[in-house]
Motif scaffolding. Structure first.
Motif, PDB file in Angstrom:
ATOM      1  N   VAL A 188      10.636  -3.967   9.324  1.00  0.00           N
ATOM      2  CA  VAL A 188      11.263  -3.892   7.997  1.00  0.00           C
ATOM      3  C   VAL A 188      10.558  -4.825   7.022  1.00  0.00           C
ATOM      4  CG1 VAL A 188      13.377  -4.335   6.694  1.00  0.00           C
ATOM      5  CG2 VAL A 188      13.493  -3.141   8.886  1.00  0.00           C
ATOM      6  N   ASP A 189      10.181  -6.007   7.513  1.00  0.00           N
ATOM      7  CA  ASP A 189       9.568  -7.004   6.628  1.00  0.00           C
ATOM      8  C   ASP A 189       8.050  -6.887   6.534  1.00  0.00           C
ATOM      9  OD1 ASP A 189      12.056  -8.193   6.113  1.00  0.00           O
ATOM     10  OD2 ASP A 189      11.930  -9.355   7.965  1.00  0.00           O
ATOM     11  N   LYS A 190       7.411  -6.400   7.598  1.00  0.00           N
ATOM     12  CA  LYS A 190       5.950  -6.534   7.668  1.00  0.00           C
ATOM     13  C   LYS A 190       5.180  -5.224   7.768  1.00  0.00           C
ATOM     14  CE  LYS A 190       6.674 -10.815  10.261  1.00  0.00           C
ATOM     15  NZ  LYS A 190       6.528 -11.450  11.584  1.00  0.00           N
ATOM     16  N   PHE A 191       5.869  -4.088   7.962  1.00  0.00           N
ATOM     17  CA  PHE A 191       5.150  -2.841   8.207  1.00  0.00           C
ATOM     18  C   PHE A 191       4.756  -2.225   6.869  1.00  0.00           C
ATOM     19  CE2 PHE A 191       4.671   1.551   9.879  1.00  0.00           C
ATOM     20  CZ  PHE A 191       3.788   1.255  10.894  1.00  0.00           C
ATOM     21  N   THR A 192       3.774  -2.840   6.213  1.00  0.00           N
ATOM     22  CA  THR A 192       3.412  -2.451   4.855  1.00  0.00           C
ATOM     23  C   THR A 192       1.903  -2.259   4.716  1.00  0.00           C
ATOM     24  OG1 THR A 192       3.252  -4.775   4.177  1.00  0.00           O
ATOM     25  CG2 THR A 192       5.363  -3.669   3.833  1.00  0.00           C
ATOM     26  N   ASP A 193       1.532  -1.472   3.720  1.00  0.00           N
ATOM     27  CA  ASP A 193       0.155  -1.380   3.237  1.00  0.00           C
ATOM     28  C   ASP A 193       0.171  -1.732   1.762  1.00  0.00           C
ATOM     29  OD1 ASP A 193      -1.228  -0.701   5.537  1.00  0.00           O
ATOM     30  OD2 ASP A 193      -0.938   1.457   5.259  1.00  0.00           O
ATOM     31  N   LEU A 194      -0.960  -2.201   1.255  1.00  0.00           N
ATOM     32  CA  LEU A 194      -1.060  -2.547  -0.163  1.00  0.00           C
ATOM     33  C   LEU A 194      -1.408  -1.297  -0.970  1.00  0.00           C
ATOM     34  CD1 LEU A 194      -2.879  -5.973   0.159  1.00  0.00           C
ATOM     35  CD2 LEU A 194      -0.508  -5.585  -0.528  1.00  0.00           C
ATOM     36  N   MET A 195      -0.660  -1.081  -2.029  1.00  0.00           N
ATOM     37  CA  MET A 195      -0.771   0.138  -2.830  1.00  0.00           C
ATOM     38  C   MET A 195      -1.129  -0.218  -4.270  1.00  0.00           C
ATOM     39  SD  MET A 195       2.089   3.154  -3.133  1.00  0.00           S
ATOM     40  CE  MET A 195       3.310   2.294  -4.120  1.00  0.00           C
ATOM     41  N   VAL A 196      -1.880   0.671  -4.928  1.00  0.00           N
ATOM     42  CA  VAL A 196      -2.127   0.559  -6.371  1.00  0.00           C
ATOM     43  C   VAL A 196      -1.736   1.881  -7.014  1.00  0.00           C
ATOM     44  CG1 VAL A 196      -3.966  -1.180  -6.272  1.00  0.00           C
ATOM     45  CG2 VAL A 196      -4.539   1.239  -6.034  1.00  0.00           C
ATOM     46  N   LYS A 197      -1.425   1.816  -8.314  1.00  0.00           N
ATOM     47  CA  LYS A 197      -1.028   3.032  -9.050  1.00  0.00           C
ATOM     48  C   LYS A 197      -1.981   3.277 -10.208  1.00  0.00           C
ATOM     49  CE  LYS A 197       3.969   3.556  -8.327  1.00  0.00           C
ATOM     50  NZ  LYS A 197       5.288   3.558  -9.000  1.00  0.00           N
ATOM     51  N   CYS A 204      -0.344   7.281  -6.701  1.00  0.00           N
ATOM     52  CA  CYS A 204      -0.494   6.117  -5.828  1.00  0.00           C
ATOM     53  C   CYS A 204      -1.716   6.251  -4.921  1.00  0.00           C
ATOM     54  CB  CYS A 204       0.756   5.946  -4.961  1.00  0.00           C
ATOM     55  SG  CYS A 204       2.259   5.665  -5.927  1.00  0.00           S
ATOM     56  N   TYR A 205      -2.356   5.139  -4.652  1.00  0.00           N
ATOM     57  CA  TYR A 205      -3.501   5.086  -3.752  1.00  0.00           C
ATOM     58  C   TYR A 205      -3.380   3.855  -2.860  1.00  0.00           C
ATOM     59  CZ  TYR A 205      -5.493   8.184  -7.332  1.00  0.00           C
ATOM     60  OH  TYR A 205      -5.695   9.205  -8.219  1.00  0.00           O
ATOM     61  N   ARG A 206      -3.938   3.959  -1.686  1.00  0.00           N
ATOM     62  CA  ARG A 206      -3.978   2.795  -0.803  1.00  0.00           C
ATOM     63  C   ARG A 206      -5.137   1.906  -1.244  1.00  0.00           C
ATOM     64  NH1 ARG A 206      -3.649   2.873   5.801  1.00  0.00           N
ATOM     65  NH2 ARG A 206      -4.764   0.916   6.092  1.00  0.00           N
ATOM     66  N   ALA A 207      -4.835   0.662  -1.565  1.00  0.00           N
ATOM     67  CA  ALA A 207      -5.816  -0.215  -2.203  1.00  0.00           C
ATOM     68  C   ALA A 207      -7.031  -0.469  -1.317  1.00  0.00           C
ATOM     69  CB  ALA A 207      -5.150  -1.543  -2.574  1.00  0.00           C
ATOM     70  N   ASP A 208      -6.802  -0.739  -0.023  1.00  0.00           N
ATOM     71  CA  ASP A 208      -7.945  -1.053   0.843  1.00  0.00           C
ATOM     72  C   ASP A 208      -8.846   0.158   1.039  1.00  0.00           C
ATOM     73  OD1 ASP A 208      -5.954   0.205   2.342  1.00  0.00           O
ATOM     74  OD2 ASP A 208      -6.571  -0.754   4.211  1.00  0.00           O
ATOM     75  N   HIS A 209      -8.269   1.377   0.971  1.00  0.00           N
ATOM     76  CA  HIS A 209      -9.096   2.575   1.109  1.00  0.00           C
ATOM     77  C   HIS A 209     -10.026   2.740  -0.094  1.00  0.00           C
ATOM     78  CE1 HIS A 209      -6.459   4.899   4.247  1.00  0.00           C
ATOM     79  NE2 HIS A 209      -7.089   3.854   4.744  1.00  0.00           N
ATOM     80  N   PRO A 269      -2.528  -4.588  -6.744  1.00  0.00           N
ATOM     81  CA  PRO A 269      -1.978  -4.143  -5.456  1.00  0.00           C
ATOM     82  C   PRO A 269      -0.614  -4.778  -5.178  1.00  0.00           C
ATOM     83  CG  PRO A 269      -4.265  -4.859  -5.217  1.00  0.00           C
ATOM     84  CD  PRO A 269      -3.808  -5.304  -6.570  1.00  0.00           C
ATOM     85  N   TYR A 270       0.264  -4.011  -4.544  1.00  0.00           N
ATOM     86  CA  TYR A 270       1.556  -4.537  -4.120  1.00  0.00           C
ATOM     87  C   TYR A 270       1.965  -3.853  -2.816  1.00  0.00           C
ATOM     88  CZ  TYR A 270       3.398  -0.266  -6.310  1.00  0.00           C
ATOM     89  OH  TYR A 270       3.642   1.038  -6.653  1.00  0.00           O
ATOM     90  N   PRO A 271       2.798  -4.518  -1.980  1.00  0.00           N
ATOM     91  CA  PRO A 271       3.126  -3.962  -0.661  1.00  0.00           C
ATOM     92  C   PRO A 271       4.071  -2.769  -0.747  1.00  0.00           C
ATOM     93  CG  PRO A 271       4.281  -6.035  -1.006  1.00  0.00           C
ATOM     94  CD  PRO A 271       3.366  -5.863  -2.170  1.00  0.00           C
TER      95      PRO A 271
END
Length: 726
Positions: A188-197, A204-209, A269-271
């Motif tokens: 719940v707290d940590k299962f995230t990817d960083l996203m940008v819009k 939305c896009y995955r920032a690291d990609h 980027p944000y989680p």
């Protein structure tokens, strides 16, 4: 009379041009640069130098023309310039080959190969985009009839290879999981990817990609970048998973990365949590999630499974099931999807004894391994004997090594190419603070090296986390024949003081303190007693914090005990079934010319173990007697468990062979008489003649691996008819 320019005389020009003239018109450009440029970095340097020489040559020619030099001199200079450009092209070709791994230096070849595979898979209905008539949904796919059969065969072999042969306990748990379970596990707290819009459209896009794609495109397509810039981009790719939101955002801005579709600016980027949220029951007050993995169902059932196993360790529990991850921008077909099948094993073992009774069965396996020291020193994966890797401490323990060996055998028996399979050890920045060691089975595909199986020693983290949250002790016991006096390490975090100091980060600091080894704990104890405070690294926070005497007590206590109570460690092999299947498709895909030589025919070289259909039955011509024989053979194959398909269409036998080759069917029975028939093997296209009564037994024997085709073909006469080929 030749005119001479005060800026550049013909003699001066000849001195300049001789410095970059090709060595010999008889030498191929590749020969010129081969001795000086073998690595990617040296090729980039050679390319930069060659471009500089070409620029100088171009300037010299322009000066010759402006000075009114003779046509002979100008033609000679142009000829030399063209030769330099050919050499530059050759260096570019070698550089592309170095980057893409393609002998022809074609960066696009992987994409062309991938497209040929995907086109065949979709056309033959192995899989298709879900909800296709409604334009589909990214990251969701349907398996068609042959795809379902391949998947079923892979899972059946997985059960045989692991669950049955290793005497595992199989469970089947719900996909919907209460929030409290995933809160305890950290999802719940940590299962995230960083996203940008996209700041204008909201896409939305995955920032690291985005950063990864930018770096790869620069390395693969911009051949003019310097070796220093290439090294910088490679470093970013290496540490990509370790970048914070701030660092990722800074790089995106530095490189001017914009939204791929619209070229609009991007947000910081944000989680974004990848779990699909739902509610359990009509009231909506009991939150839940679609599980992102199957492992938690096994952990929460540990107490009952331990009892079922007679309160004995070690034992393993296994589960096959669907998992769900709300990927930000799924792509790469079956490799990154929102719903997928996982097959996971949790092997519970005494943390003080991680030996394995069957370790000797795998210790002499030799295959590609990529330990972290090779990765960090810039070397490639090397063939290592598994036993040697354990004895040298490269692999942490025997049980972890045993499962690495078993995973290797599983994948190679499925049909994965041994040369394109490696086991990569996680780097320190990839490892969870509680993990003792972790390796990924990576398979090379047209997308590069793809993680398909993770094999991790997760220590006792998961059982401890659920013990703390639920209040139910998930522990094992070892009873002593005689009472023992034991010295126990006791680490007691003072949660009130830690809360005041670290607020929202308190839990992660507590977890890190409790996970300390005895050596680390005693060093901290000494530091607290002498200095009153110590610096302590918390991996999950990626930073060092200051811990004082008020925040933790560390002691050793002597006690007499009749039994030892401990939290087991867990070795976890986790299989992404869809990823394995896609890589199997690529490794099995081939083309060969038709008999007429006017077209290329596709075929899949699946081992019989996983082939969607094991055998096809063809009457050579439309004839009632032949069709009756075909029906008899089909029933006999079905009776012994061999999947088969009849084809009584009037098309030529060659076209029917080609059709089933494209489905990867390993054997074809052609009925051309009422007493005996031919059996054709897909890869060699060789045929043997067998009596009708023997067909089922022969196909079953070779399909189940009890005999090879070579062995079978020596027992029966060869068939060499003109109709035997396409």
């Amino acid at each position: 009379m030749r005119l001479h320019s005060p800026i550049l005389s013909s003699l001066a020009y000849h001195r300049i041009i001789s410095s970059f003239r090709p060595i010999s018109s008889l030498q191929r450009p590749a020969d010129v640069i081969a001795p000086m440029a073998t690595s990617e970095d040296s090729l980039r340097r050679a390319l930069a130098e060659k471009q500089s020489t070409i620029d100088a040559s171009g300037n010299a020619i322009r000066q010759l023309k402006s000075s009114g030099a003779s046509k002979t001199d100008i033609d000679e200079a142009v000829k030399a310039l063209n030769a330099l450009k050919l050499e530059k092209t050759s260096i570019e070709t070698q550089l592309k080959a170095s980057i893409s791994g393609d002998a022809n230096g074609s960066v696009l070849s992987r994409e062309a190969f991938r497209q040929a595979v995907v086109n065949t898979l979709e056309r033959r209905l192995f899989y298709i985009p879900s909800f296709k008539i409604y334009r589909g949904v990214a990251g969701l796919y349907d398996y068609g009839p042959p795809g379902c059969a391949v998947k079923s065969n892979v899972l059946s072999f997985w059960r045989q290879h692991f669950v049955l042969e290793e005497d595992m306990l199989e469970v089947d748990c719900p996909c919907v999981t209460p929030e409290v379970v995933l809160k305890a596990s950290g999802h719940v707290d940590k299962f995230t990817d960083l996203m940008v819009k996209d700041e204008k459209t909201g896409t939305c896009y995955r920032a690291d990609h985005l950063l990864k794609d930018h770096c790869k495109d620069k390395l693969e397509k911009d051949l003019t970048i310097t070796s220093e810039k290439a090294a910088e981009l490679k470093h970013i790719l290496a540490v990509l998973d370790d970048l914070s939101a701030e660092q990722l955002g800074a790089k995106i801005k530095e490189y001017g990365i914009v939204a791929p579709d619209t070229k609009n600016p991007l947000s910081d980027p944000y989680p974004f949590n990848l779990m699909f949220q739902t509610s359990i029951g009509p009231s909506g007050v009991s939150p839940g999630y679609m599980r992102p993995e199957t492992a938690q169902g096994i952990f929460v059932n540990f107490k009952d499974l331990y009892y079922y196993n007679g309160n004995k360790l070690p034992f393993a529990a296994a589960q096959i099931g669907q998992a769900f991850r709300n990927e930000i921008s799924p792509r790469q077909g079956l490799l990154r999807v929102r719903e997928f099948t996982l097959a996971e094993i949790e092997h519970f073992v005494d943390p003080d004894d991680k030996s394995h009774p069957k370790y000797s069965e795998v210790e002499n396996l030799n295959f590609l391994m990529f330990p972290r020291d090779l990765q960090m020193s810039g070397h490639s994966a090397q063939n290592l004997r598994l036993g040697e890797a354990v004895s040298k401490g490269i692999v942490n323990n025997q049980t972890l090594a045993y499962f690495i060996g078993r995973v290797y055998l599983f994948l190679t028996q499925l049909g994965i190419d041994k040369k394109r399979l490696r086991f990569r050890q996680h780097l320190p920045n990839e490892m969870a603070h509680y993990a003792a060691d972790c390796w990924d089975a990576e398979i090379e595909s047209s997308y590069g090296w793809i993680e398909c199986v993770g094999i991790a020693d997760r220590s006792a983290y998961d059982l401890r986390a659920h013990t703390d949250k639920s209040g139910v002790a998930l522990v094992a016991q070892e009873k002593f024949a005689q009472p023992k006096e034991v010295e126990k390490l006791v680490i007691t975090p003072i949660k009130k003081e830690l809360g005041l100091a670290f607020k929202g980060n308190q839990k992660m600091v507590v977890e890190a303190l409790e996970a300390m080894s005895e050596k680390e704990a005693m060093e901290m104890k000494g530091g607290l007693e002498t200095k009153g405070e110590v610096e302590f690294e918390v991996c999950t926070l990626s930073k060092t914090v200051t811990v004082t005497k008020k925040m933790v007590t560390i002691s050793k206590e002597k006690k007499k005990e009749h039994q030892r109570v401990f939290t087991p460690s867990v070795i976890e092999p986790s299989f992404g079934i869809g990823r394995i299947i896609y890589c199997l498709y690529e490794h099995s895909f081939h083309t060969r010319p038709s008999k007429a030589g006017d077209e290329q025919l596709n075929y899949f070289s699946f081992p019989p173990l996983v082939a969607p259909i094991k055998c096809t039955v063809f009457p050579l011509v439309q004839n009632q007697q032949y069709e009756q024989v075909a029906n008899t053979i089909s029933r006999s194959l079905t009776a012994v468990g061999i999947s088969n398909k009849k084809d009584i269409t009037g098309t030529s036998i060659g076209k029917r062979y080609a059709r089933t080759d494209e489905l990867g069917v390993p054997f074809a029975v052609t009925v051309d008489s009422t007493s005996s028939v031919t059996i054709r093997e897909r890869d060699s296209k060789d045929q043997i003649r067998v009596s009708v009564d023997e067909v089922a037994a022969v196909v079953k024997e070779v399909s189940e691996g009890r005999a090879t085709w070579d062995q079978i073909s020596k027992k029966y006469p060869a068939h060499t008819s003109a109709s035997a080929d396409e």
